[in-house]
Scaffold this motif. Structure first.
Motif, mmCIF file in Angstrom:
data_model
loop_
_atom_site.group_PDB
_atom_site.id
_atom_site.type_symbol
_atom_site.label_atom_id
_atom_site.label_comp_id
_atom_site.label_asym_id
_atom_site.label_seq_id
_atom_site.Cartn_x
_atom_site.Cartn_y
_atom_site.Cartn_z
ATOM 1 N N SER A 122 -7.107 -2.671 17.595
ATOM 2 C CA SER A 122 -6.596 -2.195 18.743
ATOM 3 C C SER A 122 -6.784 -0.974 18.948
ATOM 4 C CB SER A 122 -6.061 -2.919 19.485
ATOM 5 O OG SER A 122 -6.382 -4.663 19.893
ATOM 6 N N THR A 178 -9.520 1.523 18.596
ATOM 7 C CA THR A 178 -9.823 1.127 19.539
ATOM 8 C C THR A 178 -9.638 2.244 20.911
ATOM 9 O OG1 THR A 178 -11.549 -0.839 18.835
ATOM 10 C CG2 THR A 178 -11.900 -0.130 21.090
ATOM 11 N N ASP A 179 -7.861 1.879 20.831
ATOM 12 C CA ASP A 179 -7.493 2.939 22.670
ATOM 13 C C ASP A 179 -7.724 3.803 21.825
ATOM 14 O OD1 ASP A 179 -7.193 0.122 23.583
ATOM 15 O OD2 ASP A 179 -5.050 1.066 24.348
ATOM 16 N N SER A 200 -10.659 4.698 23.112
ATOM 17 C CA SER A 200 -11.069 4.369 25.149
ATOM 18 C C SER A 200 -10.499 5.416 26.030
ATOM 19 C CB SER A 200 -10.782 2.566 25.153
ATOM 20 O OG SER A 200 -11.482 2.071 24.302
ATOM 21 N N ALA A 258 -16.478 -5.658 33.347
ATOM 22 C CA ALA A 258 -15.803 -6.660 31.507
ATOM 23 C C ALA A 258 -16.020 -7.873 32.585
ATOM 24 C CB ALA A 258 -14.455 -6.576 31.179
ATOM 25 N N TYR A 297 -16.613 -4.582 20.213
ATOM 26 C CA TYR A 297 -16.430 -3.568 19.691
ATOM 27 C C TYR A 297 -17.176 -3.008 19.564
ATOM 28 C CZ TYR A 297 -11.095 -5.082 19.149
ATOM 29 O OH TYR A 297 -9.770 -5.738 20.092
ATOM 30 N N SER A 340 -18.553 -1.110 22.943
ATOM 31 C CA SER A 340 -18.176 -0.504 23.693
ATOM 32 C C SER A 340 -18.296 0.956 23.085
ATOM 33 C CB SER A 340 -16.638 -0.540 23.062
ATOM 34 O OG SER A 340 -16.322 -1.375 24.322
ATOM 35 N N ARG A 389 -17.521 -1.111 29.420
ATOM 36 C CA ARG A 389 -16.184 -2.280 30.310
ATOM 37 C C ARG A 389 -16.166 -3.723 29.158
ATOM 38 N NH1 ARG A 389 -11.540 -1.483 29.668
ATOM 39 N NH2 ARG A 389 -12.861 0.318 27.517
ATOM 40 N N LYS A 402 -15.731 -4.813 26.459
ATOM 41 C CA LYS A 402 -14.306 -4.693 26.285
ATOM 42 C C LYS A 402 -14.123 -6.042 26.315
ATOM 43 C CE LYS A 402 -9.684 -4.023 28.325
ATOM 44 N NZ LYS A 402 -9.286 -4.090 27.252
ATOM 45 N N THR A 437 -12.208 -9.043 24.891
ATOM 46 C CA THR A 437 -10.482 -9.534 24.412
ATOM 47 C C THR A 437 -10.195 -10.786 24.605
ATOM 48 O OG1 THR A 437 -10.569 -7.569 26.018
ATOM 49 C CG2 THR A 437 -8.894 -8.929 26.579
#
Length: 425
Positions: free
Chosen positions: A37, A40-41, A44, A77, A102, A105, A130, A133, A137
């Motif tokens: 995460s 990935t963040d 993003s 999403a 993942y 995205s 999205r 995501k 999630t």
């Protein structure tokens, strides 16, 4: 047993939970999911942090256009979230579904290069990003709950969200650095974002060991809307869903809040991406303590306190004089809002849901909140465009105050009598 109410008499509130090595109870799989995460963040938020600058200031569009795009960003999403969660629960392959999300995205990041300044293409890329995501999630959060003990559920989510927030802080810094070295080169931001996203997918594939799990007590269920409906009707979960959606529809998105702050303080618009750093840093520092406190003192008071922090953000933007104090208080309160709500909400829902339908329930909750936030973004952008940002803040402050009061009544009464699902020993 997960406690949503008052502290247990067996636990002295004078003890500070994170000084007693509460994070030692967080298992390795949760940390590896946190690493995924984080990466990935970074990817993003490199894109998210430049969107207000790109759309409103570079392309010259209105706040309503930004609100519409942000609404799409929040709501896209929902298209695949519940279906992907149903598949993950049906097959017991939460990791595989998360990898697919993942990966989607990551590929979408290249789409920003092709979209350029074309509005329809930009919307399409945002939707694809999205949707990725949305796919990942709920299965990821189900994995966190699966690999956490019931006594450390909120703490585990807090640890994960802390790493997530660290990535959210690093991403805007990276984007800001690229634009400082190469002004106007948004294409380089998108390429770098794609590369980091690929590394994040690799971390999930190589480091997270989560073989398919099928519980004997929970027979495999066919993928269907009926399962989602039964999940919503689970004891206590419907109450949580209604209260959360009511609070979310009064929650203004970060992009619009940051743009409001920029107009209030009148600082250089090219520094807007740095605002996407300050909030995650505060979130990073507070996520762990808030999770540990929620495990000890109760999740509902922590969750509601987070929304009080958001209400104070609205009040500051509407009434406080411009200056460094406003900036500092804004970032601290917004970070505290996320620290006290994001992981805590996931822990609250996980404690209410049966293991064989946990991803489905989490997806239903996330879909409801995303749709509510999408409506909020469009509404705030419209009020701002036609009546001004001050009027928009007043309207949303009143709405959030009412939602907090209603949410407290629903959650305190509805969850107090609801038995919690036992987690792993």
């Amino acid at each position: 047993m997960y406690d949503f109410g008052a502290p247990s008499s067996a636990n002295s509130p004078a003890r500070v939970p994170w000084r007693n090595h509460a994070w030692a109870g967080v298992r390795p799989t949760v940390w590896f999911l946190g690493l995924t995460s984080l990466l990935t963040d970074v990817s993003s938020e490199m894109v998210t942090s430049v969107l207000p600058l790109y759309v409103v200031l570079h392309l010259g569009m209105t706040p309503l256009a930004l609100g519409a795009l942000d609404g799409i960003y929040q709501g896209a999403a929902a298209v695949v979230r519940t279906l992907s969660a149903l598949v993950a629960d049906r097959l017991g392959r939460h990791k595989s579904v998360a990898v697919a999300g993942y990966g989607t995205s990551a590929i979408a990041k290249l789409g920003y290069l092709a979209a350029g300044t074309a509005w329809p293409a930009l919307v399409g890329v945002v939707v694809a990003d999205r949707m990725g995501k949305g796919i990942r999630t709920a299965p990821r959060d189900a994995l966190i709950a699966q690999h956490s003990s019931s006594s450390h559920l909120a703490t585990s989510f807090g640890a994960h969200r802390a790493m997530d927030a660290a990535g959210a802080a690093l991403g805007p810094l990276a984007a800001f650095g690229i634009l400082m070295l190469a002004p106007g080169r948004f294409d380089q931001v998108f390429v770098a974002s794609f590369c980091v996203a690929v590394v994040g997918v690799a971390a999930l594939v190589l480091l997270v060991h989560a073989p398919p799990v099928h519980e004997p007590a929970a027979p495999r269920t066919r993928v269907s809307v009926a399962l989602a409906l039964r999940t919503v009707a689970a004891p206590g979960f419907r109450t949580l869903l209604i209260a959360t959606c009511a609070l979310s529809v009064a929650s203004v998105s970060d992009a619009l809040l940051y743009l409001t702050l920029q107009r209030t303080l009148a600082f250089d618009a090219t520094r807007v991406p740095l605002l996407f750093v300050g909030t995650p840093l505060c979130y990073f520092m507070l996520a762990g303590p808030c999770g540990a406190l929620a495990d000890r003192l109760g999740a509902t008071p922590m969750f509601l306190a987070g929304h009080v922090c958001l209400l104070l953000v609205y009040v500051l933007l509407a009434l406080a004089p411009a200056g460094p104090a406003l900036l500092g208080a804004f970032l601290l309160l917004l970070g505290a809002y996320y620290a006290a709500t994001d992981g805590v909400l996931a822990a609250m829902a996980s404690a209410l849901l049966p293991a064989h339908a946990r991803a489905t329930g989490l997806s239903v909750l996330a879909t409801g909140t995303s749709v509510a936030r999408a409506l909020a973004a469009v509404a705030f952008g419209a009020i701002w465009t036609y009546r001004g940002s001050a009027q928009a803040l007043v309207v949303f402050a009143v709405a959030l105050l009412g939602a907090i009061a209603a949410g407290r009544m629903l959650l305190m009464r509805g969850l107090a009598t609801t038995p919690q699902r036992s987690g792993e020993p």
